[in-house]
Design an enzyme around this catalytic site. Sequence first.
Site, PDB file in Angstrom:
ATOM      1  N   ARG A 179       0.853  -1.190   0.000  1.00  0.00           N
ATOM      2  CA  ARG A 179       0.000   0.000   0.000  1.00  0.00           C
ATOM      3  C   ARG A 179       0.888   1.240   0.000  1.00  0.00           C
ATOM      4  O   ARG A 179       2.101   1.145   0.152  1.00  0.00           O
ATOM      5  CB  ARG A 179      -0.932   0.003   1.222  1.00  0.00           C
ATOM      6  CG  ARG A 179      -0.233  -0.357   2.503  1.00  0.00           C
ATOM      7  CD  ARG A 179      -0.684   0.393   3.682  1.00  0.00           C
ATOM      8  NE  ARG A 179      -0.574   1.825   3.541  1.00  0.00           N
ATOM      9  CZ  ARG A 179       0.573   2.504   3.712  1.00  0.00           C
ATOM     10  NH1 ARG A 179       1.711   1.880   3.980  1.00  0.00           N
ATOM     11  NH2 ARG A 179       0.567   3.818   3.583  1.00  0.00           N
ATOM     12  N   GLY A 180       0.241   2.390  -0.200  1.00  0.00           N
ATOM     13  CA  GLY A 180       0.982   3.621  -0.407  1.00  0.00           C
ATOM     14  C   GLY A 180       1.121   3.835  -1.900  1.00  0.00           C
ATOM     15  O   GLY A 180       1.530   2.932  -2.634  1.00  0.00           O
ATOM     16  N   ALA A 181       0.771   5.030  -2.356  1.00  0.00           N
ATOM     17  CA  ALA A 181       0.710   5.281  -3.797  1.00  0.00           C
ATOM     18  C   ALA A 181       2.005   4.913  -4.529  1.00  0.00           C
ATOM     19  O   ALA A 181       1.969   4.197  -5.544  1.00  0.00           O
ATOM     20  CB  ALA A 181       0.333   6.739  -4.056  1.00  0.00           C
ATOM     21  N   ARG A 183      -7.596  -0.850  -7.043  1.00  0.00           N
ATOM     22  CA  ARG A 183      -7.905   0.304  -6.196  1.00  0.00           C
ATOM     23  C   ARG A 183      -8.081   1.528  -7.096  1.00  0.00           C
ATOM     24  O   ARG A 183      -7.183   1.848  -7.884  1.00  0.00           O
ATOM     25  CB  ARG A 183      -6.805   0.552  -5.165  1.00  0.00           C
ATOM     26  CG  ARG A 183      -6.595  -0.616  -4.205  1.00  0.00           C
ATOM     27  CD  ARG A 183      -5.791  -0.221  -2.997  1.00  0.00           C
ATOM     28  NE  ARG A 183      -6.571   0.646  -2.108  1.00  0.00           N
ATOM     29  CZ  ARG A 183      -6.040   1.259  -1.047  1.00  0.00           C
ATOM     30  NH1 ARG A 183      -4.756   1.141  -0.769  1.00  0.00           N
ATOM     31  NH2 ARG A 183      -6.792   2.017  -0.287  1.00  0.00           N
ATOM     32  N   GLN A 234      -2.873   2.704  10.016  1.00  0.00           N
ATOM     33  CA  GLN A 234      -1.569   2.757   9.354  1.00  0.00           C
ATOM     34  C   GLN A 234      -0.569   3.605  10.120  1.00  0.00           C
ATOM     35  O   GLN A 234       0.631   3.338  10.087  1.00  0.00           O
ATOM     36  CB  GLN A 234      -1.716   3.293   7.921  1.00  0.00           C
ATOM     37  CG  GLN A 234      -2.529   2.416   6.993  1.00  0.00           C
ATOM     38  CD  GLN A 234      -3.963   2.905   6.875  1.00  0.00           C
ATOM     39  OE1 GLN A 234      -4.534   3.434   7.838  1.00  0.00           O
ATOM     40  NE2 GLN A 234      -4.565   2.734   5.714  1.00  0.00           N
ATOM     41  N   ASP A 271      -2.639  10.419  -2.562  1.00  0.00           N
ATOM     42  CA  ASP A 271      -2.867   9.390  -3.564  1.00  0.00           C
ATOM     43  C   ASP A 271      -3.248   9.970  -4.923  1.00  0.00           C
ATOM     44  O   ASP A 271      -3.098   9.300  -5.934  1.00  0.00           O
ATOM     45  CB  ASP A 271      -3.961   8.440  -3.082  1.00  0.00           C
ATOM     46  CG  ASP A 271      -3.495   7.614  -1.895  1.00  0.00           C
ATOM     47  OD1 ASP A 271      -3.062   6.476  -2.116  1.00  0.00           O
ATOM     48  OD2 ASP A 271      -3.535   8.116  -0.759  1.00  0.00           O
ATOM     49  N   ASN A 330      -6.330  11.929  -0.027  1.00  0.00           N
ATOM     50  CA  ASN A 330      -5.409  11.176   0.830  1.00  0.00           C
ATOM     51  C   ASN A 330      -6.232  10.378   1.839  1.00  0.00           C
ATOM     52  O   ASN A 330      -7.463  10.456   1.852  1.00  0.00           O
ATOM     53  CB  ASN A 330      -4.436  12.125   1.539  1.00  0.00           C
ATOM     54  CG  ASN A 330      -3.271  11.380   2.184  1.00  0.00           C
ATOM     55  OD1 ASN A 330      -2.660  10.506   1.565  1.00  0.00           O
ATOM     56  ND2 ASN A 330      -2.958  11.693   3.424  1.00  0.00           N
ATOM     57  N   LYS A 331      -5.553   9.608   2.660  1.00  0.00           N
ATOM     58  CA  LYS A 331      -6.228   8.739   3.610  1.00  0.00           C
ATOM     59  C   LYS A 331      -7.290   9.492   4.399  1.00  0.00           C
ATOM     60  O   LYS A 331      -7.107  10.644   4.774  1.00  0.00           O
ATOM     61  CB  LYS A 331      -5.191   8.123   4.555  1.00  0.00           C
ATOM     62  CG  LYS A 331      -5.756   7.157   5.568  1.00  0.00           C
ATOM     63  CD  LYS A 331      -6.567   6.029   4.928  1.00  0.00           C
ATOM     64  CE  LYS A 331      -5.785   5.222   3.918  1.00  0.00           C
ATOM     65  NZ  LYS A 331      -6.604   4.197   3.258  1.00  0.00           N
TER      66      LYS A 331
END
EC number: 5.3.1.23
Length: 362
Positions: A48-50, A93, A202, A243, A253-254
Amino acid sequence: MEYETVDLDEESGSVVILDQTKLPGKAEIIKLHTATEIWDAIYLLKVRGAPAIGVAAAFGIYVLARQIAEKNPDFNSFYKEFKEQKEYLDSARPTAVNLSWALNRMDEVCSKAHADGKNTAQIVEILGREAREIKAEDIRVCRAIGENGLSLLKPGDGILTHCNAGQLAACKYGTATAPIYLGQERGYHFHVFADETRPLLQGARLTAYELYSSGIDVTLICDNMSAMVMKNGWVNAVFVGCDRVAANGDVANKIGTSVVAAVAKQYGVPFYVCAPTSTIDLNTPTGNEIKIEERPSKEVTEMWYKEPMAPEGIKVFNPAFDVTSHELITAIITEHGIARAPFWESLAEHGSACYNKPTCEA
């Protein structure tokens, strides 16, 4: 943190990742061979993470291209299945633009190699080189973001970050943590506050884990404590990743990022977004057009509990991301420098895509 977040095993023909769903309790390395395994790893947040998703996608489509070429040396048959697998991986995603960016880049390399007269075996070799270059670029980009971000800080500063935009979200340095790591190397002695970042935690499981493991002074706080630490004057700057960045500077973003931005605005704390240019989507005019992924309800009601912590059958709204308005953002830091308002103009200078100015002003 001696493990690679994402890597490629040429000998076994697999994508190698550190399974982030097992952290911080266990550092487990897994190998992904099939399209389903790669898709699941991205969707289930094992990777995970762009930036890391982009690298994993590039390695993934290369691994699949090797398999396709063994069955279909004829280019037309090869390319038909290649496109199918590319679209499948791209569906894992929807919000992080790096996923489609990396896959489209690999597709363009494939098409160009064919146009240049390369055979299928040569095309696969070229795809492998491109995938490895995407990873190398990520490391260079994150370090450059770190240098640019560090120019906005001074020794001893307090920094707040949300979610995980660290080494675990990239291949090295991370984006929002890159200034922190570089400052650590140079004796800046930052103090970092890490939001736990519900519902997937996270910040608690990943950011706190990697910063603490690296010897950085980090304090874990609940998401609803950010106002307290800012009001107390303990935070000099907020650094977050993202993202997707729209052309007008709105940022996805998150979930919870927009809350942090609003609180930072209230207390006069600069709010910085660290964004590789690969996350800048100049074809998306504003944040209103960004598709927000919704996740399963069990992530909220039961994932982290021995027993369900909410009434059975309760309705749950679980968006993975929110959009922070450009009006709340002090600056967007890329590998090319620091973009400030008006963002439709500065981001176009930092990004690589062409855009239509009237559309981007919408």
